[in-house]
Design a protein around this motif. Structure first.
Motif, PDB file in Angstrom:
ATOM      1  N   LYS A  40     -11.967  29.738  59.052  1.00  0.00           N
ATOM      2  CA  LYS A  40     -12.995  30.071  58.070  1.00  0.00           C
ATOM      3  C   LYS A  40     -13.777  31.320  58.462  1.00  0.00           C
ATOM      4  CE  LYS A  40     -13.565  25.263  56.586  1.00  0.00           C
ATOM      5  NZ  LYS A  40     -14.515  24.117  56.462  1.00  0.00           N
ATOM      6  N   GLY A  41     -14.086  31.446  59.752  1.00  0.00           N
ATOM      7  CA  GLY A  41     -14.827  32.622  60.197  1.00  0.00           C
ATOM      8  C   GLY A  41     -14.051  33.903  59.986  1.00  0.00           C
ATOM      9  N   ALA A  42     -12.732  33.869  60.246  1.00  0.00           N
ATOM     10  CA  ALA A  42     -11.902  35.053  60.077  1.00  0.00           C
ATOM     11  C   ALA A  42     -11.805  35.451  58.609  1.00  0.00           C
ATOM     12  CB  ALA A  42     -10.508  34.807  60.652  1.00  0.00           C
ATOM     13  N   VAL A  43     -11.637  34.463  57.743  1.00  0.00           N
ATOM     14  CA  VAL A  43     -11.561  34.757  56.308  1.00  0.00           C
ATOM     15  C   VAL A  43     -12.884  35.333  55.814  1.00  0.00           C
ATOM     16  CG1 VAL A  43     -11.254  33.747  54.025  1.00  0.00           C
ATOM     17  CG2 VAL A  43      -9.792  33.014  55.909  1.00  0.00           C
ATOM     18  N   ALA A  44     -13.993  34.750  56.275  1.00  0.00           N
ATOM     19  CA  ALA A  44     -15.307  35.280  55.891  1.00  0.00           C
ATOM     20  C   ALA A  44     -15.489  36.704  56.406  1.00  0.00           C
ATOM     21  CB  ALA A  44     -16.413  34.381  56.439  1.00  0.00           C
ATOM     22  N   GLY A  45     -15.035  36.967  57.639  1.00  0.00           N
ATOM     23  CA  GLY A  45     -15.117  38.316  58.185  1.00  0.00           C
ATOM     24  C   GLY A  45     -14.271  39.306  57.416  1.00  0.00           C
ATOM     25  N   LEU A  46     -13.068  38.875  57.013  1.00  0.00           N
ATOM     26  CA  LEU A  46     -12.190  39.750  56.239  1.00  0.00           C
ATOM     27  C   LEU A  46     -12.810  40.084  54.887  1.00  0.00           C
ATOM     28  CD1 LEU A  46      -9.404  41.123  56.226  1.00  0.00           C
ATOM     29  CD2 LEU A  46      -8.489  39.051  55.172  1.00  0.00           C
ATOM     30  N   ILE A  47     -13.390  39.075  54.238  1.00  0.00           N
ATOM     31  CA  ILE A  47     -14.047  39.316  52.952  1.00  0.00           C
ATOM     32  C   ILE A  47     -15.247  40.237  53.129  1.00  0.00           C
ATOM     33  CG2 ILE A  47     -15.322  38.224  51.069  1.00  0.00           C
ATOM     34  CD1 ILE A  47     -13.554  35.756  51.458  1.00  0.00           C
ATOM     35  N   GLY A  48     -16.041  39.991  54.170  1.00  0.00           N
ATOM     36  CA  GLY A  48     -17.218  40.818  54.417  1.00  0.00           C
ATOM     37  C   GLY A  48     -16.868  42.260  54.709  1.00  0.00           C
ATOM     38  N   LEU A  49     -15.878  42.475  55.600  1.00  0.00           N
ATOM     39  CA  LEU A  49     -15.475  43.839  55.925  1.00  0.00           C
ATOM     40  C   LEU A  49     -14.871  44.531  54.714  1.00  0.00           C
ATOM     41  CD1 LEU A  49     -15.152  46.031  58.089  1.00  0.00           C
ATOM     42  CD2 LEU A  49     -12.904  45.049  58.627  1.00  0.00           C
ATOM     43  N   GLY A  50     -14.050  43.801  53.957  1.00  0.00           N
ATOM     44  CA  GLY A  50     -13.464  44.385  52.763  1.00  0.00           C
ATOM     45  C   GLY A  50     -14.513  44.793  51.751  1.00  0.00           C
ATOM     46  N   ALA A  51     -15.550  43.951  51.602  1.00  0.00           N
ATOM     47  CA  ALA A  51     -16.618  44.268  50.661  1.00  0.00           C
ATOM     48  C   ALA A  51     -17.369  45.524  51.094  1.00  0.00           C
ATOM     49  CB  ALA A  51     -17.575  43.089  50.542  1.00  0.00           C
ATOM     50  N   GLY A 313     -11.126  39.435  64.602  1.00  0.00           N
ATOM     51  CA  GLY A 313     -10.448  39.410  65.895  1.00  0.00           C
ATOM     52  C   GLY A 313     -10.346  38.012  66.466  1.00  0.00           C
ATOM     53  N   ASP A 314     -11.392  37.209  66.307  1.00  0.00           N
ATOM     54  CA  ASP A 314     -11.366  35.832  66.786  1.00  0.00           C
ATOM     55  C   ASP A 314     -10.299  35.030  66.047  1.00  0.00           C
ATOM     56  OD1 ASP A 314     -12.425  33.727  68.409  1.00  0.00           O
ATOM     57  OD2 ASP A 314     -13.412  32.929  66.625  1.00  0.00           O
ATOM     58  N   GLY A 315     -10.208  35.239  64.722  1.00  0.00           N
ATOM     59  CA  GLY A 315      -9.189  34.534  63.953  1.00  0.00           C
ATOM     60  C   GLY A 315      -7.776  34.969  64.305  1.00  0.00           C
ATOM     61  N   LEU A 316      -7.588  36.263  64.538  1.00  0.00           N
ATOM     62  CA  LEU A 316      -6.264  36.753  64.919  1.00  0.00           C
ATOM     63  C   LEU A 316      -5.848  36.222  66.285  1.00  0.00           C
ATOM     64  CD1 LEU A 316      -6.515  40.469  63.714  1.00  0.00           C
ATOM     65  CD2 LEU A 316      -5.052  38.685  62.758  1.00  0.00           C
ATOM     66  N   ARG A 317      -6.796  36.151  67.208  1.00  0.00           N
ATOM     67  CA  ARG A 317      -6.484  35.601  68.531  1.00  0.00           C
ATOM     68  C   ARG A 317      -6.019  34.158  68.420  1.00  0.00           C
ATOM     69  NH1 ARG A 317     -11.516  34.154  71.695  1.00  0.00           N
ATOM     70  NH2 ARG A 317     -11.265  32.401  70.250  1.00  0.00           N
ATOM     71  N   ASP A 318      -6.746  33.354  67.642  1.00  0.00           N
ATOM     72  CA  ASP A 318      -6.350  31.959  67.465  1.00  0.00           C
ATOM     73  C   ASP A 318      -5.031  31.832  66.719  1.00  0.00           C
ATOM     74  OD1 ASP A 318      -8.703  31.395  68.699  1.00  0.00           O
ATOM     75  OD2 ASP A 318      -9.760  30.706  66.908  1.00  0.00           O
ATOM     76  N   ALA A 319      -4.770  32.750  65.785  1.00  0.00           N
ATOM     77  CA  ALA A 319      -3.539  32.668  64.998  1.00  0.00           C
ATOM     78  C   ALA A 319      -2.311  33.036  65.819  1.00  0.00           C
ATOM     79  CB  ALA A 319      -3.646  33.581  63.781  1.00  0.00           C
ATOM     80  N   PHE A 320      -2.443  34.024  66.699  1.00  0.00           N
ATOM     81  CA  PHE A 320      -1.289  34.470  67.475  1.00  0.00           C
ATOM     82  C   PHE A 320      -1.059  33.633  68.728  1.00  0.00           C
ATOM     83  CE2 PHE A 320      -1.689  38.438  65.058  1.00  0.00           C
ATOM     84  CZ  PHE A 320      -0.351  38.717  64.823  1.00  0.00           C
ATOM     85  N   ASP A 321      -2.088  32.956  69.217  1.00  0.00           N
ATOM     86  CA  ASP A 321      -1.955  32.185  70.444  1.00  0.00           C
ATOM     87  C   ASP A 321      -1.652  30.729  70.089  1.00  0.00           C
ATOM     88  OD1 ASP A 321      -2.030  31.061  72.915  1.00  0.00           O
ATOM     89  OD2 ASP A 321      -4.011  31.835  73.483  1.00  0.00           O
ATOM     90  N   PRO A 322      -0.424  30.250  70.321  1.00  0.00           N
ATOM     91  CA  PRO A 322      -0.084  28.866  69.960  1.00  0.00           C
ATOM     92  C   PRO A 322      -0.811  27.838  70.812  1.00  0.00           C
ATOM     93  CG  PRO A 322       1.698  29.870  71.212  1.00  0.00           C
ATOM     94  CD  PRO A 322       0.709  30.964  70.920  1.00  0.00           C
ATOM     95  N   ARG A 323      -1.424  28.269  71.918  1.00  0.00           N
ATOM     96  CA  ARG A 323      -2.152  27.334  72.779  1.00  0.00           C
ATOM     97  C   ARG A 323      -3.520  26.992  72.213  1.00  0.00           C
ATOM     98  NH1 ARG A 323      -1.602  30.969  78.037  1.00  0.00           N
ATOM     99  NH2 ARG A 323      -2.151  32.462  76.381  1.00  0.00           N
ATOM    100  N   GLN A 324      -3.966  27.764  71.188  1.00  0.00           N
ATOM    101  CA  GLN A 324      -5.256  27.482  70.582  1.00  0.00           C
ATOM    102  C   GLN A 324      -5.149  26.242  69.698  1.00  0.00           C
ATOM    103  OE1 GLN A 324      -8.110  29.033  71.097  1.00  0.00           O
ATOM    104  NE2 GLN A 324      -7.295  30.614  72.436  1.00  0.00           N
TER     105      GLN A 324
END
Length: 329
Positions: A40-51, A313-324
């Motif tokens: 949720k934080g990553a999606v909110a960040g993406l929307i905020g930066l895009g806006a 960046g936090d969302g991408l880290r969690d998405a790419f790291d399967p250990r998260q």
């Protein structure tokens, strides 16, 4: 039956079993995208930066492309109501004027310039510099880290000593020096030279990852088939570090926003007649107690950009790291 046929049979059986259980087979990219969209934080960040990007680029226009806002950031005028902001979001049922934009939603500066247009130009410049710094710093850090981690020996020793030397120099001092030398050449050149002093964290991260990947079986197999070192690095090693590379870009962008703002605040970054968010804060820092809107509008945009990029960046880290375990597949 050969080992290869056995492996293929087992893989096909696993796929058939998954499909029989109603589980859709997904590629790695689909899994990463799914994890990211569930953050949720990553999606909110993406929307905020895009806006912010859309607002900054479309409002006053960019280059030959005109914007929808009728005022220019460089045009002076007469102060209206002491230059106070005309923007209001206070609901009328609570005794406020309701939603209003007005002629100068962010107010006016000391010489009557529209502060909304000025802030949008500052956001444009800061974003351009930040993205240039992020790309340059990540590229340089990736190349140095990959070469040092793969070849080891003298190459690693010399490149890591260079990295250590750059790290020991205070970033703000080093960036200020290069900004004084090349900052007058424009925002693109400023972004390039700042990227050349902020690559060290990426280099150390990539080196550590490459040191692990170079010992994997598929790399050993590629060497046994006679693949060149350049091909192994570009085709086998770097694709397995794409997660770290993408996250490094976001971290470098967030760092660049703060660094550019600090340099411009000190008068070493973007030079007049152009401006940036940090430059605007520097120009109107004395107005904090008497006309605070001249200070907090660019400050809010800096905070918004940095927080949005960090959430991404936090969302991408969690998405790419399967250990998260914070986001489920």
């Amino acid at each position: 039956m050969s080992d290869v046929d056995t492996t293929r049979t087992r893989a096909q059986a696993a796929t058939d079993a998954a499909q029989g259980m109603g589980v859709e087979a997904r590629s790695q990219a689909q899994l990463v995208l799914r994890r990211f969209l569930r953050h949720k934080g990553a999606v909110a960040g993406l929307i905020g930066l895009g806006a912010i990007v859309v607002l900054a680029m479309s409002s006053i226009g960019f280059g030959p492309i005109p914007g929808w806002w009728p005022k220019d950031f460089a045009t002076t005028g007469t102060l209206v109501n002491e230059g106070r902001p005309t923007l209001s979001v206070w609901p009328s049922f609570l005794g406020g004027p309701g939603f209003q934009i007005g002629e100068h939603p962010f107010g006016q500066d000391n010489v009557g310039r529209d502060y909304f247009a000025l802030t949008m130009r500052g956001a444009q410049v800061s974003l351009i510099i930040a993205f240039i710094v992020g790309i340059v710093a990540t590229f340089v850090g990736t190349v140095i880290g990959a070469v040092a981690g793969y070849f080891r020996g003298k190459a690693e020793a010399s490149l890591m000593r260079l990295t250590d030397v750059v790290i020991t120099i205070p970033t703000l001092l080093f960036a200020g020096l290069v900004a004084v030398m090349w900052g007058q050449q424009g925002i693109v050149v400023l972004g390039l030279v700042l990227g050349l002093v902020t690559w060290t964290p990426t280099a150390r991260l990539i080196r550590g990852e490459v040191l692990s990947i170079r010992e994997k079986e598929f790399v050993t197999a590629a060497r046994s088939f006679g693949a060149s070192s350049v091909r192994i690095i570009t085709k086998h090693v770097l694709p397995n570090t794409v997660g770290i590379i993408i996250v490094s870009v976001t971290l470098a962008i967030a760092t660049a926003i703060i660094l550019e703002s600090a340099l411009s605040f000190l008068g070493l970054g973007v030079q007049p007649p152009d401006t940036s968010l940090g430059r605007i804060i520097s120009d109107y820092q004395n107005a904090l107690t008497v006309r605070p809107w001249l200070f907090y509008w660019p400050g809010l945009f800096i905070i918004g950009i940095v927080l949005s990029v960090n959430f991404i960046g936090d969302g991408l880290r969690d998405a790419f790291d399967p250990r998260q375990n914070r986001v489920r597949d």
